[in-house]
Design an enzyme around this catalytic site. Sequence first.
Site, PDB file in Angstrom:
ATOM      1  N   GLY A  12     -16.781 -34.987   6.912  1.00 41.40           N
ATOM      2  CA  GLY A  12     -17.223 -35.936   7.940  1.00 41.40           C
ATOM      3  C   GLY A  12     -16.059 -36.761   8.446  1.00 41.40           C
ATOM      4  N   THR A  14     -14.243 -36.379  10.951  1.00 40.03           N
ATOM      5  CA  THR A  14     -13.983 -36.240  12.387  1.00 40.03           C
ATOM      6  C   THR A  14     -14.618 -37.348  13.206  1.00 40.03           C
ATOM      7  OG1 THR A  14     -15.934 -34.833  12.518  1.00 40.03           O
ATOM      8  CG2 THR A  14     -13.805 -33.727  12.255  1.00 40.03           C
ATOM      9  N   VAL A  50     -21.531 -28.881   4.629  1.00 43.97           N
ATOM     10  CA  VAL A  50     -21.564 -29.176   3.185  1.00 43.97           C
ATOM     11  C   VAL A  50     -22.871 -28.732   2.530  1.00 43.97           C
ATOM     12  CG1 VAL A  50     -19.906 -31.088   3.344  1.00 43.97           C
ATOM     13  CG2 VAL A  50     -22.376 -31.571   3.480  1.00 43.97           C
ATOM     14  N   ASN A  76     -17.612 -37.723   2.169  1.00 46.16           N
ATOM     15  CA  ASN A  76     -18.102 -38.791   3.055  1.00 46.16           C
ATOM     16  C   ASN A  76     -19.232 -38.332   3.974  1.00 46.16           C
ATOM     17  OD1 ASN A  76     -17.617 -41.262   5.056  1.00 46.16           O
ATOM     18  ND2 ASN A  76     -17.337 -39.400   6.274  1.00 46.16           N
ATOM     19  N   SER A 128     -24.042 -46.394  -0.400  1.00 46.37           N
ATOM     20  CA  SER A 128     -24.472 -47.369   0.616  1.00 46.37           C
ATOM     21  C   SER A 128     -25.127 -48.558  -0.085  1.00 46.37           C
ATOM     22  CB  SER A 128     -25.495 -46.712   1.545  1.00 46.37           C
ATOM     23  OG  SER A 128     -26.192 -47.697   2.287  1.00 46.37           O
ATOM     24  N   TYR A 141     -32.812 -41.688   3.016  1.00 45.77           N
ATOM     25  CA  TYR A 141     -31.396 -42.051   2.939  1.00 45.77           C
ATOM     26  C   TYR A 141     -31.134 -42.924   1.708  1.00 45.77           C
ATOM     27  CZ  TYR A 141     -26.926 -44.090   4.484  1.00 45.77           C
ATOM     28  OH  TYR A 141     -25.622 -44.515   4.566  1.00 45.77           O
ATOM     29  N   LYS A 145     -28.746 -41.966  -1.565  1.00 45.06           N
ATOM     30  CA  LYS A 145     -27.547 -42.711  -1.951  1.00 45.06           C
ATOM     31  C   LYS A 145     -27.652 -43.233  -3.385  1.00 45.06           C
ATOM     32  CE  LYS A 145     -25.198 -42.155   1.839  1.00 45.06           C
ATOM     33  NZ  LYS A 145     -23.965 -41.351   1.857  1.00 45.06           N
TER      34      LYS A 145
HETATM   35  N1  LIG Z   1     -21.551 -46.581   9.110  1.00 42.31           N
HETATM   36  C1  LIG Z   1     -22.143 -47.347   8.189  1.00 42.31           C
HETATM   37  O1  LIG Z   1     -22.545 -48.502   8.432  1.00 42.31           O
HETATM   38  C2  LIG Z   1     -22.321 -46.832   6.772  1.00 42.31           C
HETATM   39  C3  LIG Z   1     -22.766 -47.714   5.786  1.00 42.31           C
HETATM   40  C4  LIG Z   1     -22.932 -47.259   4.479  1.00 42.31           C
HETATM   41  C5  LIG Z   1     -22.628 -45.937   4.186  1.00 42.31           C
HETATM   42  N2  LIG Z   1     -22.209 -45.095   5.176  1.00 42.31           N
HETATM   43  C6  LIG Z   1     -21.900 -43.711   4.810  1.00 42.31           C
HETATM   44  O2  LIG Z   1     -20.641 -43.368   5.327  1.00 42.31           O
HETATM   45  C7  LIG Z   1     -20.599 -41.967   5.602  1.00 42.31           C
HETATM   46  C8  LIG Z   1     -20.135 -41.754   7.033  1.00 42.31           C
HETATM   47  O3  LIG Z   1     -21.090 -42.359   7.901  1.00 42.31           O
HETATM   48  P1  LIG Z   1     -20.812 -42.627   9.447  1.00 42.31           P
HETATM   49  O4  LIG Z   1     -21.472 -43.898   9.778  1.00 42.31           O
HETATM   50  O5  LIG Z   1     -19.379 -42.448   9.750  1.00 42.31           O
HETATM   51  O6  LIG Z   1     -21.676 -41.442  10.089  1.00 42.31           O
HETATM   52  P2  LIG Z   1     -21.441 -40.587  11.406  1.00 42.31           P
HETATM   53  O7  LIG Z   1     -20.647 -41.342  12.428  1.00 42.31           O
HETATM   54  O8  LIG Z   1     -22.794 -40.079  11.780  1.00 42.31           O
HETATM   55  O9  LIG Z   1     -20.529 -39.379  10.908  1.00 42.31           O
HETATM   56  C9  LIG Z   1     -21.024 -38.444  10.001  1.00 42.31           C
HETATM   57  C10 LIG Z   1     -19.997 -37.366   9.804  1.00 42.31           C
HETATM   58  O10 LIG Z   1     -20.516 -36.400   8.869  1.00 42.31           O
HETATM   59  C11 LIG Z   1     -20.421 -35.110   9.448  1.00 42.31           C
HETATM   60  N3  LIG Z   1     -21.520 -34.298   8.918  1.00 42.31           N
HETATM   61  C12 LIG Z   1     -22.851 -34.517   9.012  1.00 42.31           C
HETATM   62  N4  LIG Z   1     -23.536 -33.532   8.421  1.00 42.31           N
HETATM   63  C13 LIG Z   1     -22.619 -32.670   7.920  1.00 42.31           C
HETATM   64  C14 LIG Z   1     -22.690 -31.450   7.196  1.00 42.31           C
HETATM   65  N5  LIG Z   1     -23.861 -30.882   6.865  1.00 42.31           N
HETATM   66  N6  LIG Z   1     -21.532 -30.845   6.840  1.00 42.31           N
HETATM   67  C15 LIG Z   1     -20.336 -31.393   7.172  1.00 42.31           C
HETATM   68  N7  LIG Z   1     -20.196 -32.519   7.853  1.00 42.31           N
HETATM   69  C16 LIG Z   1     -21.332 -33.157   8.225  1.00 42.31           C
HETATM   70  C17 LIG Z   1     -20.489 -35.341  10.960  1.00 42.31           C
HETATM   71  O11 LIG Z   1     -19.852 -34.333  11.723  1.00 42.31           O
HETATM   72  P3  LIG Z   1     -20.643 -33.043  12.307  1.00 42.31           P
HETATM   73  O12 LIG Z   1     -21.866 -33.548  12.992  1.00 42.31           O
HETATM   74  O13 LIG Z   1     -19.629 -32.399  13.199  1.00 42.31           O
HETATM   75  O14 LIG Z   1     -20.958 -32.188  11.122  1.00 42.31           O
HETATM   76  C18 LIG Z   1     -19.666 -36.614  11.078  1.00 42.31           C
HETATM   77  O15 LIG Z   1     -18.290 -36.303  11.097  1.00 42.31           O
HETATM   78  C19 LIG Z   1     -22.009 -41.442   5.324  1.00 42.31           C
HETATM   79  O16 LIG Z   1     -22.072 -40.896   4.022  1.00 42.31           O
HETATM   80  C20 LIG Z   1     -22.860 -42.682   5.412  1.00 42.31           C
HETATM   81  O17 LIG Z   1     -24.029 -42.550   4.687  1.00 42.31           O
HETATM   82  C21 LIG Z   1     -22.041 -45.497   6.472  1.00 42.31           C
END
Ligand SMILES: NC(=O)c1ccc[n+]([C@@H]2O[C@H](COP(=O)([O-])OP(=O)(O)OC[C@H]3O[C@@H](n4cnc5c(N)ncnc54)[C@H](OP(=O)(O)O)[C@@H]3O)[C@@H](O)[C@H]2O)c1
Length: 235
Positions: A12, A14, A50, A76, A128, A141, A145
């Site tokens: 993730g 990207t 993944v 991630n 999270s 979700y 987590k």
């Molecule tokens: N942002 C927040 O506030 C927050 C808070 C707590 C925890 N988190 C955690 O941080 C992590 C990143 O979150 P984010 O907010 O950056 O989310 P995001 O912007 O939606 O990005 C998610 C990333 O995961 C990739 N992804 C999703 N499904 C996948 C799969 N099956 N295989 C490989 N790659 C996959 C997506 O790319 P593709 O669609 O190209 O696969 C994207 O690069 C997550 O685990 C999330 O639960 C985020």
Amino acid sequence: MVLKGRVAVVTGGTAGLGRVIARTLTDAGATVVSASRGAPASGDRFPVDVTDRASVDALVSGVQDRYGGLDILVANAGISRPGPLVGLPVSQWDEVLATNLTGVLHCVQAAAPLLRASGAGRVVTVSSLLARRPVVGAGAYSVSKAAVETLTRVLAAELSGDGITVNAVAPGVVDEGMGRQILANERLWGRLRGSLASGRAATGDEVARAVLFLASPDSSYVNGHVLHVDGGLDY
Ligand SMILES: NC(=O)c1ccc[n+]([C@@H]2O[C@H](COP(=O)([O-])OP(=O)(O)OC[C@H]3O[C@@H](n4cnc5c(N)ncnc54)[C@H](OP(=O)(O)O)[C@@H]3O)[C@@H](O)[C@H]2O)c1
């Protein structure tokens, strides 16, 4: 350049928080491969789903072929499927667990031989705040987590004899990726903000620096830990 000479994979990597983590590890000297479903197979990007073990195996062998090994895995990649659990289609529940939980296991299983060979392997998972403060409407979700945190502790114990540490970061709300959807939802953000002592979201950098610590030699005696990067809770 605390990560000079290290090779890292950020799933993730990207988009959103993962992209900030990838940049932070790169700035610290690591060679970083950012992997996701939509990533092209070129440069420092690699396609992976993944949820599919064969796809994860292809990522790991691609990294070995190109860079000769792997020292750091940041698991991630994550998704959310909103809705009350009672009415949530099981297909969506399965999707969340397959990505957020089984996806982490796939990555660690596939990467373990290379991390072992590294001699100082590092795994950082991404939990999270919702693991300990579950939210109605994000039930699948939250459950995924909470399970990631237990998975992290068990893997840490299993792999410690191999010189590998396995730790988690547990961000609150981050002004990146899916966090931006929360910030745009006044009702949900209002509820969550009330439980944060800081009253604000984290920047991506604030979380990425915690990941960097857990990915670096500085955390050599930290194992099976969940590092809360949420600015503190308001009790
Ligand atoms: N942002 C927040 O506030 C927050 C808070 C707590 C925890 N988190 C955690 O941080 C992590 C990143 O979150 P984010 O907010 O950056 O989310 P995001 O912007 O939606 O990005 C998610 C990333 O995961 C990739 N992804 C999703 N499904 C996948 C799969 N099956 N295989 C490989 N790659 C996959 C997506 O790319 P593709 O669609 O190209 O696969 C994207 O690069 C997550 O685990 C999330 O639960 C985020």
